[in-house]
Design a protein around this motif. Structure first.
Motif, mmCIF file in Angstrom:
data_model
loop_
_atom_site.group_PDB
_atom_site.id
_atom_site.type_symbol
_atom_site.label_atom_id
_atom_site.label_comp_id
_atom_site.label_asym_id
_atom_site.label_seq_id
_atom_site.Cartn_x
_atom_site.Cartn_y
_atom_site.Cartn_z
ATOM 1 N N PHE A 43 0.830 -1.203 0.000
ATOM 2 C CA PHE A 43 0.000 0.000 0.000
ATOM 3 C C PHE A 43 0.867 1.257 0.000
ATOM 4 C CE2 PHE A 43 -3.670 -2.324 2.356
ATOM 5 C CZ PHE A 43 -4.079 -2.895 1.169
ATOM 6 N N ASP A 44 1.933 1.235 0.800
ATOM 7 C CA ASP A 44 2.815 2.395 0.910
ATOM 8 C C ASP A 44 3.539 2.662 -0.408
ATOM 9 O OD1 ASP A 44 4.159 4.465 2.534
ATOM 10 O OD2 ASP A 44 5.944 3.245 2.195
ATOM 11 N N PHE A 45 4.009 1.602 -1.073
ATOM 12 C CA PHE A 45 4.705 1.769 -2.350
ATOM 13 C C PHE A 45 3.780 2.395 -3.399
ATOM 14 C CE2 PHE A 45 7.624 -1.882 -1.029
ATOM 15 C CZ PHE A 45 8.688 -1.035 -0.755
ATOM 16 N N ILE A 46 2.557 1.926 -3.458
ATOM 17 C CA ILE A 46 1.616 2.440 -4.466
ATOM 18 C C ILE A 46 1.145 3.848 -4.105
ATOM 19 C CG2 ILE A 46 -0.719 2.154 -5.403
ATOM 20 C CD1 ILE A 46 -0.226 -0.806 -5.567
ATOM 21 N N GLY A 47 0.948 4.078 -2.808
ATOM 22 C CA GLY A 47 0.510 5.405 -2.388
ATOM 23 C C GLY A 47 -0.793 5.797 -3.064
ATOM 24 N N GLY A 48 -0.803 6.954 -3.679
ATOM 25 C CA GLY A 48 -2.009 7.432 -4.343
ATOM 26 C C GLY A 48 -2.030 7.184 -5.841
ATOM 27 N N MET A 49 -1.133 6.304 -6.323
ATOM 28 C CA MET A 49 -1.077 6.033 -7.765
ATOM 29 C C MET A 49 -2.383 5.419 -8.270
ATOM 30 S SD MET A 49 2.603 4.270 -8.549
ATOM 31 C CE MET A 49 4.151 5.103 -8.186
ATOM 32 N N ASP A 50 -2.805 5.848 -9.450
ATOM 33 C CA ASP A 50 -3.891 5.138 -10.115
ATOM 34 C C ASP A 50 -3.267 4.035 -10.976
ATOM 35 O OD1 ASP A 50 -2.846 6.404 -12.370
ATOM 36 O OD2 ASP A 50 -4.505 7.813 -12.554
ATOM 37 N N ALA A 51 -4.105 3.245 -11.604
ATOM 38 C CA ALA A 51 -3.613 2.094 -12.371
ATOM 39 C C ALA A 51 -2.702 2.531 -13.515
ATOM 40 C CB ALA A 51 -4.793 1.286 -12.914
ATOM 41 N N ALA A 52 -3.063 3.601 -14.193
ATOM 42 C CA ALA A 52 -2.280 4.049 -15.348
ATOM 43 C C ALA A 52 -0.874 4.466 -14.939
ATOM 44 C CB ALA A 52 -3.002 5.199 -16.044
ATOM 45 N N LYS A 53 -0.773 5.201 -13.843
ATOM 46 C CA LYS A 53 0.548 5.634 -13.378
ATOM 47 C C LYS A 53 1.366 4.445 -12.890
ATOM 48 C CE LYS A 53 2.866 9.000 -10.416
ATOM 49 N NZ LYS A 53 2.681 10.100 -9.433
ATOM 50 N N PHE A 54 0.713 3.512 -12.197
ATOM 51 C CA PHE A 54 1.402 2.321 -11.709
ATOM 52 C C PHE A 54 1.995 1.516 -12.859
ATOM 53 C CE2 PHE A 54 1.264 -2.233 -10.600
ATOM 54 C CZ PHE A 54 2.118 -2.247 -9.503
ATOM 55 N N GLU A 55 1.252 1.374 -13.941
ATOM 56 C CA GLU A 55 1.708 0.588 -15.093
ATOM 57 C C GLU A 55 2.972 1.152 -15.725
ATOM 58 O OE1 GLU A 55 -1.800 -1.481 -17.451
ATOM 59 O OE2 GLU A 55 -2.337 0.586 -16.983
ATOM 60 N N GLN A 56 3.223 2.442 -15.511
ATOM 61 C CA GLN A 56 4.394 3.087 -16.111
ATOM 62 C C GLN A 56 5.584 3.178 -15.150
ATOM 63 O OE1 GLN A 56 4.378 3.849 -19.367
ATOM 64 N NE2 GLN A 56 2.311 2.978 -19.377
ATOM 65 N N ASP A 57 5.395 2.730 -13.914
ATOM 66 C CA ASP A 57 6.430 2.883 -12.885
ATOM 67 C C ASP A 57 7.069 1.521 -12.587
ATOM 68 O OD1 ASP A 57 7.942 3.306 -10.558
ATOM 69 O OD2 ASP A 57 6.582 4.877 -9.850
ATOM 70 N N ARG A 58 8.140 1.200 -13.312
ATOM 71 C CA ARG A 58 8.757 -0.121 -13.168
ATOM 72 C C ARG A 58 9.257 -0.367 -11.756
ATOM 73 N NH1 ARG A 58 13.369 -2.228 -17.262
ATOM 74 N NH2 ARG A 58 11.569 -2.125 -18.661
ATOM 75 N N ARG A 59 9.842 0.650 -11.146
ATOM 76 C CA ARG A 59 10.403 0.461 -9.805
ATOM 77 C C ARG A 59 9.311 0.062 -8.819
ATOM 78 N NH1 ARG A 59 14.075 5.189 -7.416
ATOM 79 N NH2 ARG A 59 15.339 4.445 -9.177
ATOM 80 N N THR A 60 8.175 0.729 -8.888
ATOM 81 C CA THR A 60 7.083 0.400 -7.979
ATOM 82 C C THR A 60 6.500 -0.971 -8.294
ATOM 83 O OG1 THR A 60 6.547 2.742 -7.711
ATOM 84 C CG2 THR A 60 4.852 1.166 -7.087
ATOM 85 N N ILE A 61 6.404 -1.305 -9.570
ATOM 86 C CA ILE A 61 5.916 -2.633 -9.949
ATOM 87 C C ILE A 61 6.797 -3.714 -9.335
ATOM 88 C CG2 ILE A 61 5.644 -4.251 -11.879
ATOM 89 C CD1 ILE A 61 4.820 -1.825 -13.600
ATOM 90 N N TYR A 62 8.108 -3.531 -9.440
ATOM 91 C CA TYR A 62 9.035 -4.523 -8.895
ATOM 92 C C TYR A 62 8.929 -4.592 -7.374
ATOM 93 C CZ TYR A 62 11.529 -5.480 -13.281
ATOM 94 O OH TYR A 62 11.871 -5.896 -14.539
#
Length: 215
Positions: A116-135
């Protein structure tokens, strides 16, 4: 098993496969070519409906279901689950949380909160573009999967709506079938599935820490 037999099985279970979100299933590899032998694997390619197979646990369910159709695959059966939040039943007979179970709940809670902390307030679209957070989030999910195997049977029985088989098997998907896991499925797993795991852990830990109880 030959090609025709495998296709017949898939066709016989087409309605169930469609309900699980499989648009199309096909046999390929040595069985499809008629070059298989006693030790050959049976390869099945599937096209999934992303609207139905929303998260990683759904994907694991599809893999388990198809594995159950073919005994040679050795895969575990799918477990039916609901999406309601975890809560202890009213007037439930008390049962102590074991030390191992407590450590498992603490480990799951820690990594759910980290995801939850890593994702924070990201929406799905922003998450899909953030490799570091995905990992980072995928690593949390791997740990949750591994730790879930240490949850004792009594605790699992108190929370039958948690898809325990899918949770524990998901680690193999993250490690070995990562190319088939979409970032959107990871995001949905965190948003839609982890809250019920967190609620379960909080309920169990509060129960264990209540006056007059001990693990």
């Amino acid at each position: 098993m030959d090609r025709d037999a495998a296709i017949d099985i898939l066709r016989a279970h087409e309605p169930e496969l469609q309900r699980l979100g499989v648009r199309h299933a096909a046999v390929f590899g040595s069985v499809a070519r008629g070059e298989n032998h006693a030790g050959s694997d049976l390869d099945v390619m599937i096209e999934i409906d992303e609207a139905a197979v929303r998260d990683v646990f759904d994907y694991v369910g599809v893999i388990h279901f198809i594995g159950d159709l073919f005994p040679i695959s050795g895969m575990c059966p799918i477990a039916k689950c609901s999406r309601r939040m975890s809560s202890l039943k009213q007037n439930e007979r008390p049962s102590m949380l074991s030390r191992r179970g407590r450590e498992a709940c603490l480990g799951i809670r820690e990594n759910v909160e980290a995801a939850f902390d890593f994702i924070g307030g990201m929406d799905a679209a922003k998450f899909e573009q953030d490799r570091r957070t995905i990992y980072a989030v995928t690593r949390c999910l791997e740990i949750i999967s591994e730790v879930s195997r240490r949850v004792d049977t009594a605790t699992k029985d108190r929370h039958p709506h948690i898809p325990w088989q899918q949770v524990s098997s998901a680690g193999n998907i993250y490690r070995h079938e990562y190319a088939n896991v979409l970032p959107l499925q990871i995001w949905r797993t965190v948003q839609e599935r982890l809250p019920e795991l967190l609620a379960m852990c909080v309920a169990e830990l509060q129960r264990a820490d209540a006056p007059g109880t001990s693990g």
